[in-house]
Scaffold this motif. Structure first.
Motif, short mmCIF file in Angstrom:
data_model
loop_
_atom_site.label_atom_id
_atom_site.label_comp_id
_atom_site.label_asym_id
_atom_site.label_seq_id
_atom_site.Cartn_x
_atom_site.Cartn_y
_atom_site.Cartn_z
N THR A 1 3.01 -8.87 -1.59
CA THR A 1 1.88 -9.05 -0.69
C THR A 1 0.91 -7.88 -0.81
OG1 THR A 1 3.30 -10.27 0.84
CG2 THR A 1 1.23 -9.43 1.73
N TYR A 2 1.44 -6.68 -0.89
CA TYR A 2 0.61 -5.48 -1.05
C TYR A 2 -0.18 -5.53 -2.36
CZ TYR A 2 -0.55 -0.58 -0.26
OH TYR A 2 -1.21 0.59 -0.04
N SER B 1 -6.03 -3.81 1.94
CA SER B 1 -4.80 -3.02 1.89
C SER B 1 -5.06 -1.53 2.07
CB SER B 1 -4.07 -3.27 0.57
OG SER B 1 -4.90 -2.90 -0.51
#
Length: 143
Positions: free
Chosen positions: A25-26, A124
């Motif tokens: 996800t990052y 992010s």
């Protein structure tokens, strides 16, 4: 017939998936952020190039350069209206060097800049908000 330990294996797979999903996800959000950064960088560079093209004409004025830069930023969707006030309200800085009214065939430099925290999405947080996004173009003034 039921296999012994299948429940244990399913729980193990769930834990492994949780550990893998966090970095994935990052990475996905980082890819979106860097992609948008390069879009902004390319658009600001294009605006500086258009401003420089307007500045090298012998009859050019600073207003012509501002109009070209604003039009390019508006076309890219980086400012809400096609006006210089809109550009300055979004904290874009336009620098023209030397003065455009010069008739000598000298290099003209046009720079357009802004900070990433003002224009960018920080999905992010990999790119700092204080990072300056700058586009610069240099062309020789026509004589």
């Amino acid at each position: 017939m039921r296999l012994i330990g299948t429940r244990k294996r399913r729980a193990n797979a769930l834990i492994e998936m949780a550990f893998v999903m966090i970095p994935l996800t990052y990475i996905a959000f980082g890819t979106v952020e860097f992609g948008y950064f390069f879009y902004i960088k390319h658009s600001v560079q294009g605006a500086a190039r258009e401003g420089c093209r307007a500045a090298i004409v012998p009859s050019a004025t600073a207003t012509d350069v501002q109009t070209a830069v604003v039009g390019s930023l508006f076309a890219a969707g980086l400012i809400p209206t096609n006006s210089y006030a809109s550009m300055t309200s979004k904290n874009y800085t336009l620098t023209i060097s030397p003065v455009v009214t010069s008739t000598a065939p000298t290099p003209i430099t046009v720079s357009v800049s802004n900070t990433w925290g003002t224009v960018g999405i920080r999905a992010s947080g990999l790119i700092g908000a204080a990072k300056t996004v700058t586009g610069t173009s240099v062309m020789r003034k026509e004589g």
